[in-house]
Enzyme design. Sequence first.
Site, PDB file in Angstrom:
ATOM      1  N   THR A 297       0.851  -1.294  -0.048  1.00 28.68           N
ATOM      2  CA  THR A 297       0.227   0.049  -0.107  1.00 28.68           C
ATOM      3  C   THR A 297       0.822   1.332   0.044  1.00 28.68           C
ATOM      4  O   THR A 297       2.018   1.150   0.385  1.00 28.68           O
ATOM      5  CB  THR A 297      -0.821   0.225   1.191  1.00 28.68           C
ATOM      6  OG1 THR A 297      -0.126   0.575   2.292  1.00 28.68           O
ATOM      7  CG2 THR A 297      -1.636  -1.215   1.457  1.00 28.68           C
ATOM      8  N   ASP A 298       0.333   2.362  -0.267  1.00 27.43           N
ATOM      9  CA  ASP A 298       0.964   3.799  -0.096  1.00 27.43           C
ATOM     10  C   ASP A 298       0.838   4.130   1.617  1.00 27.43           C
ATOM     11  O   ASP A 298      -0.129   3.184   2.109  1.00 27.43           O
ATOM     12  CB  ASP A 298       0.586   4.779  -0.955  1.00 27.43           C
ATOM     13  CG  ASP A 298       1.444   5.759  -1.199  1.00 27.43           C
ATOM     14  OD1 ASP A 298       2.169   6.019  -0.230  1.00 27.43           O
ATOM     15  OD2 ASP A 298       1.358   6.538  -2.204  1.00 27.43           O
ATOM     16  N   TYR A 299       1.333   4.940   1.979  1.00 28.08           N
ATOM     17  CA  TYR A 299       1.224   5.375   3.287  1.00 28.08           C
ATOM     18  C   TYR A 299      -0.187   5.456   3.934  1.00 28.08           C
ATOM     19  O   TYR A 299      -0.857   6.273   3.566  1.00 28.08           O
ATOM     20  CB  TYR A 299       1.897   6.615   3.609  1.00 28.08           C
ATOM     21  CG  TYR A 299       2.619   6.873   4.726  1.00 28.08           C
ATOM     22  CD1 TYR A 299       3.856   6.682   5.319  1.00 28.08           C
ATOM     23  CD2 TYR A 299       1.737   7.255   5.926  1.00 28.08           C
ATOM     24  CE1 TYR A 299       4.479   6.907   6.303  1.00 28.08           C
ATOM     25  CE2 TYR A 299       2.230   7.681   7.203  1.00 28.08           C
ATOM     26  CZ  TYR A 299       3.606   7.626   7.521  1.00 28.08           C
ATOM     27  OH  TYR A 299       4.185   7.589   8.665  1.00 28.08           O
ATOM     28  N   GLY A 301      -2.594   3.419   3.234  1.00 30.53           N
ATOM     29  CA  GLY A 301      -3.509   3.533   2.313  1.00 30.53           C
ATOM     30  C   GLY A 301      -4.734   2.556   2.858  1.00 30.53           C
ATOM     31  O   GLY A 301      -6.084   3.056   2.325  1.00 30.53           O
TER      32      GLY A 301
END
Length: 781
Positions: A297-299, A301
């Site tokens: 995931t992104d931060y 997410g």
Amino acid sequence: MMSKLFNLNTITIVAIALIYTGCKAQTQTPRTTSISNNTTVEAKVDSILNLMTLDEKIGQLNLPVSGDITTGQGKSSDVGKKIQNGLVGGMFNIKSVEKIKAVQKIAVEESRLKIPLLFGMDVIHGYETTFPIPLGLSSTWDMELIEKTARMAANEASADGINWTFSPMVDISRDPRWGRVSEGNGEDPYLGSRIAEAMVKGYQQNDLSANNTLMACVKHFALYGASEAGRDYNTVDMSKIRMFNEYMEPYKAAIDAGVGSVMASFNEIDGIPATGNKWLLTDLLRDDWGFDGFVVTDYTGIYEMMAHGMGNEEQVVSQALNAGIDMDMAGDSPAATAAFVKSLKTALDKNMVKIEDIDTAVRRMLTAKYQLGLFEDPYKYLDSDRAKNEVFTTENRAFARKVGAESTVLLKNQGDLLPLKKEGTIALIGPLANNAKNMAGTWSVATQQDKSNPFLAGLKTVVGDKAKILHAKGSNLDYDLELEKRATMFGKTIPRDGRSDKELLDEALNIADKADVIIAAIGESAEFSGESSSRTEIGIPQVQKDLLNALLKTGKPVVLVLFTGRPLELVEENENVPAILNVWFPGSEAGLAISDVLFGDVNPSGKLTATFPRSVGQIPIFYNHKNTGRPLMNEEGKFEKFRSNYIDERNEPLYPFGYGLSYTKYDYKNLKLSSDTIGTNGSIDVSVEVTNAGNYDGKEVVQLYIRDLVGSVTRPLKELKGFQKVYLKKGDTKTVTFKISVEDLKFYNSNLDFVAEPGKFHVFVGTDSTTKMMKEFQLTE
């Protein structure tokens, strides 16, 4: 994947094995498992997996952040204890061999199963030796050079203990209001794909087992660059035919190049956030494209899916895992409350996820660690001698200087004001004239900003004692103090001068009065662009425009050296300033690189990869748009009622895609086709003669575009399908040849079939996307 799998020395793991029945775990007496060289990686992974508790499995999917640098708003606590308990799979943005070794030691010497950690970092455009921002790098149109920047970044970062980078970012964007346009490669999917391939190859070198390579992570999957209103993290909504024809190609190119990991984007697709989008992460990425690495995931997410309206903690965690997410970035930080590590076990108890799907994600993470050689030697990246001898070296900095010069784009050069002569008195004026901390630009998290070469120092070095250099700040970055604070974050300060605006301007004019030529170093600061740096107005800040106009009124020749992380609105500057050199943010050796170009030691050869609009009202604006049923019929851009145009503005941009001037002049002639037809499996050669008709040696980016005149769906007016960067000495002529195959003519039709349809095509070759030099050919049945 093209990543190299390697043989392993025998490793022995002594652990308490847990056997699962359904969703329940029961303890079993300890046993020893030996993994030998002649077993497959799959068997090795499974042998470890069979020893893991549910908590340890979920731990492998956990990527907390802790250390020197954080990119979000939270910072994990008590990470060391979690590692000791086997609850962490990797960490990111810890910097230095000593710190990483201390953390890895906990994992492989104090945890139960001794599973090594991944260490990732945002190595975006260099490590400590920093190259131009990615938008600037793309402007070189030089794939060999771009690949070398990634290879050098991998060498430096791996020497400092890093083994995974969150790069390349390949999001196509046609909206310069979006701050992260600075982190990408512009607006074109063909060029973006070639850069994606070059970056992946540079980082990974087809051998992840080597200790001087990094596992790459292509991002942000997918469509992040099309955020509505140019606002970060915002909604994306588009048809699938547009997705595949205009946005997906660079991600696919990275997958085909063997990228080891993929990062999910923040935006939604078809109403479902990418982090929980099974069509995107499983059906397309794995089933259709054959990706076999892991997805992170992104931060925070997963946590953010709750704000999207996807449900409670267990629901969004379950949706992410079931969609195809393998690793949760920063999900256990204070900013997030719905991480895998917190909620996945509960979701399993409620039968919202299956243990088999958790096991699949764990297998992918363990496989990546095998590919990186971490089970064979968890300390392989932790050689302090490498860190001392291979990071920020004289050789690396010299290369950064070269790349910085190659990325500059000459936008205007009236009366051949440039290159300047190394003589007389030169005034360098502007808030970016003597500031090291902003030279590397945004997303330069490992850069030692104070060691970057500021413009003033570089100018003095290149000129030496041949000319006198005078300097004044001239203005602050912006009239608005609060806006200036937001644009100079993360230590990239431009100390605000305590004097009044009038006092600063008066000093600048006094300096200018003593000079033969004025260089105005103005534009955006580093954090005026980048993540969460969207703008509604994309001009030069007004206080700097006022400074520039005052300098122009002196009657002295003025060169605008423009710092920017995005296309800017520059109509007024283009009309009034005789010479404009766009230097983006050139990196560690900025001052030297800029000065090399200003004085002609390097002839500028950069070409724009993103269109510069005349007005914000034209956005989104890009070269490969489609026609309308009522196109404007005149080439002068004059208003026509009941045609597709504006009442108050021209249609065309200020500077088009592919545009960039040189100190010399290139003539194109004798465009030829080897045939006027292509068969179903055939190809044709396209050749053109390019002559350096000016007074300087130089490099020219020869660009080839096609137009499909009739299609089952509407087709763009032009599409880039080839380019070559050629070196020509003054007076020399070269024949540049391209090959067009049927593959170059394919597109996704309304059924999302990738097809080439018989019919007439135009091929254009020239110096930018506005070229009119054209030939016609036919694709036959």
